[in-house]
Design a protein around this motif. Structure first.
Motif, short mmCIF file in Angstrom:
data_model
loop_
_atom_site.label_atom_id
_atom_site.label_comp_id
_atom_site.label_asym_id
_atom_site.label_seq_id
_atom_site.Cartn_x
_atom_site.Cartn_y
_atom_site.Cartn_z
N ILE A 90 0.81 -1.18 0.09
CA ILE A 90 -0.10 0.00 0.01
C ILE A 90 0.69 1.21 -0.02
N THR A 91 1.85 1.14 0.94
CA THR A 91 2.77 2.39 0.93
C THR A 91 3.50 2.72 -0.42
N ALA A 92 3.90 1.34 -0.97
CA ALA A 92 4.56 1.65 -2.07
C ALA A 92 3.94 2.35 -3.19
N TYR A 93 2.70 1.81 -3.10
CA TYR A 93 1.66 2.32 -4.13
C TYR A 93 1.50 3.65 -4.19
N PHE A 94 1.07 4.39 -2.77
CA PHE A 94 0.76 5.80 -2.67
C PHE A 94 2.22 6.65 -2.86
N MET A 95 3.36 6.16 -2.39
CA MET A 95 4.56 6.68 -2.46
C MET A 95 4.68 7.16 -4.25
N ALA A 96 4.51 6.18 -4.91
CA ALA A 96 4.49 6.37 -6.39
C ALA A 96 3.53 7.40 -7.02
N ARG A 97 2.40 7.78 -6.27
CA ARG A 97 1.50 8.69 -6.86
C ARG A 97 2.17 10.03 -6.94
N PRO A 98 1.59 10.89 -7.71
CA PRO A 98 2.02 12.12 -8.01
C PRO A 98 1.38 12.99 -6.61
N TRP A 99 2.12 13.79 -6.03
CA TRP A 99 1.85 14.66 -5.01
C TRP A 99 0.82 15.93 -5.60
N VAL A 100 -0.44 16.14 -4.96
CA VAL A 100 -1.29 17.19 -5.50
C VAL A 100 -1.36 18.12 -4.28
N ASN A 101 -1.03 19.41 -4.61
CA ASN A 101 -1.05 20.16 -3.38
C ASN A 101 -2.36 20.57 -2.94
N THR A 102 -2.82 20.92 -1.68
CA THR A 102 -3.85 21.31 -1.18
C THR A 102 -4.38 22.47 -1.96
N SER A 103 -5.73 22.26 -1.90
CA SER A 103 -6.41 23.49 -2.64
C SER A 103 -6.86 24.44 -1.43
N HIS A 104 -6.54 24.27 -0.22
CA HIS A 104 -6.85 25.04 0.88
C HIS A 104 -5.80 25.77 1.51
N ALA A 105 -4.62 25.96 0.70
CA ALA A 105 -3.44 26.73 1.33
C ALA A 105 -3.98 28.10 1.88
N VAL A 106 -3.18 28.27 3.09
CA VAL A 106 -3.52 29.61 3.64
C VAL A 106 -2.18 30.44 3.46
N ALA A 107 -2.63 31.73 2.75
CA ALA A 107 -1.29 32.51 2.52
C ALA A 107 -0.41 32.88 4.03
N SER A 108 0.70 32.91 3.89
CA SER A 108 1.25 33.05 4.98
C SER A 108 2.32 34.43 4.84
N THR A 109 2.06 35.07 6.25
CA THR A 109 2.99 36.29 6.28
C THR A 109 4.44 36.01 6.96
#
Lengths: 185, 421
Positions: A93-112
């Protein structure tokens, strides 16, 4: 007793790797599809508190599943579900997920926040939070999840080496750190 | 491989022909075609995962409604925590993946010739996957005529009745009484009625001072997540919930607005009647249910019907004696959709179907913010020749928490995208 455990662990790891290389990559996909119900297709979680796991560092995923199965991480559904899979299956299972593309969060919070705020994170999590070794990628992860994780470390519910450093930080600072990494690509 | 010619549509379906035909003809004469009937948790997932596993397979999804409306989270709508628009979705995401989505109601099958018959026309298939859902056994209750069905909404298939019950709750005067019934086994979403009871009690407490909720349950005790629901009810709703067990409803009377057991007649301002259940009409129409039975038997490895070859049945309509000890839940239907998709793709290529792997993760709200959960992992046992439950992984949460409530919201976002995006 300790030695017996270590020998057993080494044996199961060895068996695991032999088995994993001998079976089709399909086994990882077959087992991992059920995870998508909560973690999103291929682990690209669209939620807020359920983490993105597609493209995550493999050793971290392994460590995490193992800790859930051994009741060493705070309780949620994973503490039950991890027990449903053998060590070999967990590795598939972990080998499978490691090999998937990372998709960034759509909830990113702008940081100062100033970069100095996270200076001490970089040693383990990488200069851009990309993760390395058994340390997870945190760049582009959901800010709510990162904050929850930091709070678990702060309260001692979760432990992992240097993460105890966050116990000295207040909640506002932890929130800023979570926001900072959520917005990194 | 047998060649399909075209989707045969009559006068009503001409629009569909002119839209679909170029696609179908252009497909050439050797594409493998899977038809999926029913676009809910099972069917939409199956259609999407066939494309994800092998994009060269032609996939047609036939659904009688314009939109998917989710049953999970519809209890939230009843008490204003979500709107109908939050749980309603179109099929454009699947269409964008190259899945042909046809609006029609399937009413028959010729499995030898390999086609299904809809009201508008027929569609040929190499493999068929059906996800019929459930229907209600109104025939068990005396007096359940059309007027009674309107008077006592089930709101247990999300849609117009969800809106009706939400409006009735909203219109309730303080000090009023709400009554709900729990169906007997087997029924869709075992904790569903109890989550609904919890949310209605929470709503009455906050908005309708002095109101009561009477629950009539045929079971001897709460049928799912019992200890956790009971703990929450004892902590929060002792003044509101009147929970009665072993209550079997014999009749209803729409004129008097009453429902009766063999011993007692009940009146209430709002009555939510969730009847006993059986597989959806589609499963009966396609000959997938044995004589005098209620659910569709399937082969545990591939979920192919034991009655009609080449037809796979998934979701709530399956008979758990054959499919395995999984609950009738949206998550399990999603899981079954993936198992059927993988089996069909493999078998169409002359390969053996992979071993199935199922899971369940199900959150229930016990208040406006707190949730409880149950999980399950199910695998094929080679020695036993059936799907079995992995005990250690199939247990409830240790308690209730607001964090689980947030996870429940995420669960929905995630599984909807895993079905429809």
């Amino acid at each position: 007793m300790l030695r017996v455990t270590i020998v057993f662990l080494m044996m199961s790891l060895a068996v695991g790797s032999v088995f994993a290389s001998a079976t089709e990559q399909g086994d990882g996909a077959r087992l991992s599809r059920t995870c998508a119900g909560c973690h999103g297709t291929d682990g690209a979680s669209p939620g807020k508190v359920i983490p993105i796991i597609g493209g995550q560092v493999e050793k971290y995923l392994q460590k995490t599943l193992g800790e859930f199965a051994a009741d060493k991480r705070p309780g949620d559904v994973m503490r039950n579900l991890a027990k449903g899979y053998s060590t070999v299956e967990q590795k598939q299972i972990t080998a499978y997920f490691m090999a998937r593309p990372w998709v960034n969060t759509s909830h990113a919070v702008a940081s100062t926040a100033e970069a100095s705020l996270v200076a001490s994170c970089k040693g383990c999590h990488g200069s851009q939070g990309e993760g390395k070794g058994s340390f997870p990628r945190i760049a582009g992860q959901h800010p709510d999840y990162l904050y929850l994780a930091l709070m678990e470390y702060k309260q001692g519910e979760r432990t992992s080496g240097l993460m105890k450093l966050v116990q000295k930080l207040d909640e506002t600072t932890l929130k800023q750190m979570a926001a900072y990494y959520s917005s990194l690509n | 491989m047998k060649r399909r010619d075209f989707i045969k549509y009559g006068a009503v379906g001409l629009g569909a022909v002119s839209l679909c035909a170029p696609n179908v003809f252009a497909a050439g004469h050797n594409r493998r075609r899977v038809v999926v009937v029913g676009g809910g948790y099972g069917g939409a997932t199956a259609a999407r995962y066939i494309k994800l596993i092998d994009s060269s397979v032609e996939v047609i999804l036939i659904e009688k409604n314009d939109q998917f409306i989710s049953c999970p989270i519809s209890n939230w709508v009843l008490v204003g925590m979500k709107r109908m628009s939050d749980i309603s979705f179109g099929y454009q995401g699947l269409a964008a993946r190259g899945i042909q989505v046809i609006k029609d109601e399937i009413i028959g099958i010729d499995a030898k010739a390999g086609y299904v018959q809809g009201r508008k026309g027929k569609v040929e298939y190499d493999r068929l996957i059906v996800s019929p859902g459930i229907d209600f056994r109104y025939d068990l209750i005396e007096g359940f005529d059309d007027a009674a069905r309107k008077m006592f909404p089930h709101a247990y298939k999300a849609g117009p009745q969800t809106v009706q019950l939400q409006q009735e709750l909203q219109a309730l005067q303080p000090g009023g009484t709400v009554l709900m019934t729990v169906p007997d086994n087997a029924y869709r979403c075992p904790p569903g009625p109890y989550e609904r009871a919890s949310l209605i009690a929470d709503y009455l407490q906050k908005n309708k001072k002095g109101s009561k909720l009477v629950i009539l349950d045929p079971h001897q005790k709460i049928a799912s997540k019992g200890k956790l629901f009971k703990a929450a009810w004892d902590a929060y709703y002792t003044d509101i919930i009147d929970y009665r067990t072993e209550e079997i409803i014999a009749s209803v009377d729409a004129k008097k607005k009453t429902i009766s057991t063999y011993e007692e007649e009940f009146k209430a301002d709002v009555i939510n009647f969730i009847p006993d259940q059986k597989a959806g009409k589609l499963a009966f129409d396609l000959g997938l249910i044995p004589e005098k039975k209620l659910w569709a038997p399937v082969k545990p490895l591939t979920l192919e019907s034991t009655l009609v070859p080449g037809v796979h049945v998934i979701g709530d309509a399956t008979d758990s004696l054959s499919s395995g000890p999984m609950p009738k839940s949206g998550f399990v239907a999603n899981s079954m959709g993936k198992v059927a998709a993988a089996a069909v793709v493999a078998e169409l290529s002359g390969k053996k179907a992979p071993l199935p792997s199922f899971a369940n993760t199900c959150y229930s709200m016990v208040s406006g913010t707190e949730a409880i959960f149950i999980t399950g992992v199910y695998k094929y046992d080679l020695a036993a020749g059936k799907n079995i439950k992995i005990k250690e992984a199939s247990i409830t949460s240790p308690g209730r928490s607001a964090y689980y409530g947030k996870c429940a919201d995420d669960w929905a976002t995630s599984i909807w995208s895993d079905m429809l995006s």
